[in-house]
Design an enzyme around this catalytic site. Sequence first.
Site, PDB file in Angstrom:
ATOM      1  N   LYS A 107      12.303  31.096 -37.745  1.00  0.00           N
ATOM      2  CA  LYS A 107      10.944  31.019 -37.184  1.00  0.00           C
ATOM      3  C   LYS A 107      10.963  31.550 -35.755  1.00  0.00           C
ATOM      4  CE  LYS A 107       7.069  27.787 -36.781  1.00  0.00           C
ATOM      5  NZ  LYS A 107       6.560  26.479 -37.199  1.00  0.00           N
ATOM      6  N   ASP A 119       1.809  37.189 -31.858  1.00  0.00           N
ATOM      7  CA  ASP A 119       2.889  38.077 -31.422  1.00  0.00           C
ATOM      8  C   ASP A 119       4.158  37.891 -32.257  1.00  0.00           C
ATOM      9  OD1 ASP A 119       3.683  35.593 -30.584  1.00  0.00           O
ATOM     10  OD2 ASP A 119       3.523  36.025 -28.441  1.00  0.00           O
ATOM     11  N   GLY A 120       4.108  36.985 -33.236  1.00  0.00           N
ATOM     12  CA  GLY A 120       5.266  36.775 -34.102  1.00  0.00           C
ATOM     13  C   GLY A 120       6.383  35.975 -33.456  1.00  0.00           C
ATOM     14  N   ARG A 170      15.347  27.027 -39.856  1.00  0.00           N
ATOM     15  CA  ARG A 170      14.981  25.811 -40.588  1.00  0.00           C
ATOM     16  C   ARG A 170      15.292  26.003 -42.055  1.00  0.00           C
ATOM     17  NH1 ARG A 170       8.322  25.749 -40.348  1.00  0.00           N
ATOM     18  NH2 ARG A 170       7.969  27.585 -41.634  1.00  0.00           N
ATOM     19  N   ASP A 246      -2.406  25.516 -46.068  1.00  0.00           N
ATOM     20  CA  ASP A 246      -1.250  26.409 -45.888  1.00  0.00           C
ATOM     21  C   ASP A 246      -0.090  25.666 -45.233  1.00  0.00           C
ATOM     22  OD1 ASP A 246      -3.420  26.665 -43.857  1.00  0.00           O
ATOM     23  OD2 ASP A 246      -1.836  27.590 -42.677  1.00  0.00           O
ATOM     24  N   ASN A 247      -0.333  24.447 -44.764  1.00  0.00           N
ATOM     25  CA  ASN A 247       0.742  23.637 -44.184  1.00  0.00           C
ATOM     26  C   ASN A 247       1.124  22.484 -45.102  1.00  0.00           C
ATOM     27  OD1 ASN A 247       0.793  25.264 -41.946  1.00  0.00           O
ATOM     28  ND2 ASN A 247      -0.559  23.964 -40.737  1.00  0.00           N
ATOM     29  N   ASP A 256       5.730  22.568 -40.904  1.00  0.00           N
ATOM     30  CA  ASP A 256       4.962  23.179 -39.801  1.00  0.00           C
ATOM     31  C   ASP A 256       4.601  22.171 -38.724  1.00  0.00           C
ATOM     32  OD1 ASP A 256       5.271  25.540 -41.038  1.00  0.00           O
ATOM     33  OD2 ASP A 256       3.148  26.058 -41.139  1.00  0.00           O
TER      34      ASP A 256
HETATM   35  P1  AMP Z   1      -0.245  27.199 -38.129  1.00  0.00           P
HETATM   36  O1  AMP Z   1      -1.567  26.638 -37.715  1.00  0.00           O
HETATM   37  O2  AMP Z   1       0.825  27.067 -37.094  1.00  0.00           O
HETATM   38  O3  AMP Z   1       0.194  26.728 -39.460  1.00  0.00           O
HETATM   39  O4  AMP Z   1      -0.444  28.789 -38.250  1.00  0.00           O
HETATM   40  C1  AMP Z   1      -1.420  29.381 -39.063  1.00  0.00           C
HETATM   41  C2  AMP Z   1      -1.096  30.836 -39.302  1.00  0.00           C
HETATM   42  O5  AMP Z   1      -0.964  31.538 -38.069  1.00  0.00           O
HETATM   43  C3  AMP Z   1       0.212  31.052 -40.056  1.00  0.00           C
HETATM   44  O6  AMP Z   1       0.006  32.069 -40.984  1.00  0.00           O
HETATM   45  C4  AMP Z   1       1.187  31.440 -38.964  1.00  0.00           C
HETATM   46  O7  AMP Z   1       2.213  32.253 -39.452  1.00  0.00           O
HETATM   47  C5  AMP Z   1       0.291  32.192 -37.985  1.00  0.00           C
HETATM   48  N1  AMP Z   1       0.792  32.139 -36.602  1.00  0.00           N
HETATM   49  C6  AMP Z   1       0.847  31.070 -35.785  1.00  0.00           C
HETATM   50  N2  AMP Z   1       1.378  31.417 -34.592  1.00  0.00           N
HETATM   51  C7  AMP Z   1       1.683  32.728 -34.654  1.00  0.00           C
HETATM   52  C8  AMP Z   1       2.248  33.682 -33.749  1.00  0.00           C
HETATM   53  N3  AMP Z   1       2.649  33.356 -32.519  1.00  0.00           N
HETATM   54  N4  AMP Z   1       2.398  34.947 -34.185  1.00  0.00           N
HETATM   55  C9  AMP Z   1       2.010  35.322 -35.407  1.00  0.00           C
HETATM   56  N5  AMP Z   1       1.463  34.482 -36.304  1.00  0.00           N
HETATM   57  C10 AMP Z   1       1.293  33.201 -35.947  1.00  0.00           C
HETATM   58 MG    MG Z   2       1.493  26.999 -40.763  1.00  0.00          MG
END
Ligand code: AMP
Ligand code: MG
Length: 473
Positions: A107, A119-120, A170, A246-247, A256
């Site tokens: 991650k 930004d990944g 992870r 999605d979580n 997550d």
């Molecule tokens: P989350 O709310 O953390 O579960 O994220 C929701 C979506 O946003 C997921 O598809 C994550 O992969 C994406 N995401 C969260 N933070 C980033 C980030 N910094 N760069 C790219 N994708 C992100």
């Molecule tokens: Mg997520």
Amino acid sequence: MEFVNRFAQALPELCHQQQPTALSEPEMVIVSQQSCQLLALDANFMASEQGLGLTAGQLLVDGMDPVSTVYAGHQFGGYSPQLGDGRALLLGELKTPQGEHWELQLKGSGLTPFSRQGDGKAVLRSSIREFLASEAMAALGIATTRALSLGVGGGEVRRERLEKEAMLLRFAPSHIRFGHFEYLYYQQQSGLLKRLIDFCLEHYFSDCLKQSNPVLAMLQQVVDSTALMIAKWQAEGFCHGVMNTDNMSILGLTIDYGPYGFLDDFNPRHICNHSDHHGRYAFDQQPAVGLWNLQRLAQALSDYVPSHQSEALWLRYQRVINQHYQMFMLNKLGLSKWQDQDESLLSGVLSLMAQQGLDYHSSLRSLAQPMAELPALLGEPWQAWLATYRARCAEAERDETQRCEAIQQHVPLYVLRNYLAQQAITAAEAGDYSELQTLHQILSQPFNPQKNAERFAAPPPHWGKCLEISCSS
Ligand code: AMP
Ligand code: MG
């Protein structure tokens, strides 16, 4: 180390093959020894240059085939048709000598086709929070994805401020989410959806294949494992913060870790996610949200499980979650067999804590004292409840010592409070990882008093209760 890639091979249409974007000038921050054991990995390997290379996305082991996967999900109630691993890669599945399969995910591994505006990357602060939570939850007996290692890079990324970039390794038997099913259902890719279902049945729910409707049997197992997980969250005062579909893991694992938090003061309405303005994911909403999320999964499986069959599962969910929760809470009170009148004993202690704004964990742990000392210890408002509790304990088979021991085995002395995580983060951001390592060590045995660890059992300071944690990480 033997690696296989069953998910990528069976469902290439859901996968985008790619390499991680490595951290520059990486440094190892922490490795979980328990995780090394689970994976049958030599701890010396993880401490070596190779372990660092793997954690920093610089090195792949033979047989790994990294992919990002696409999924969708209901976020805060609304459907988002395309999400996916925006900053994580599935590196492959480690096959242990015992024949277990563990998916390894990196991650913070850089841009993917699913990064959207992101930004990944992951920052050190949020990676430490995920590392600590994964391992602390496991030590509390809560089903969760695990953390193996965490590395920090020389670069910085912008969040609310500039922060150090980091990567977390992870692992879990599978990272398949409800959202993977939803993606294919709403895209009307029925052939692929069938293959995803078959993949899950073969590898994770093979006992369901014997049933007349294997998909219904699988859904029932997901209902049961999700109910168990959320019952445990409620009993341990864990607030997830972003319960989007999605979580939600198909295996009932907590996944997550973002703006999560463990309760300090017992406030059932507590909202740990600063961005959750309406309290959709408030602490006391989690059981109902779990049900709603399961219904979204059932919708995605509705070609295989007609609604009259899934209906029965919703009653089952309520029953299973209540039964588990009641038992977990009864154990925290030092009791073992649920009786009808325990309902009011339990609601009584929760209302007392809520009315007086008392710390959830230390209030329960304080019951592990001789009965004669409790009235003076807890004060006037508790007297009526204590009389009921005393009478109930007198009927139980356990003597005073056994009651106290049972409480100590079920109410943690050390809890991953936000302020403890924050102290470890502040030190780590300044290059000192010892506070993090100590905290991790202590939380791996949360029930047993440990040497020189008094300060980790202390109630939070005022600033520690007011920390604001948002989704951005
Ligand atoms: P989350 O709310 O953390 O579960 O994220 C929701 C979506 O946003 C997921 O598809 C994550 O992969 C994406 N995401 C969260 N933070 C980033 C980030 N910094 N760069 C790219 N994708 C992100
Ligand atoms: Mg997520």
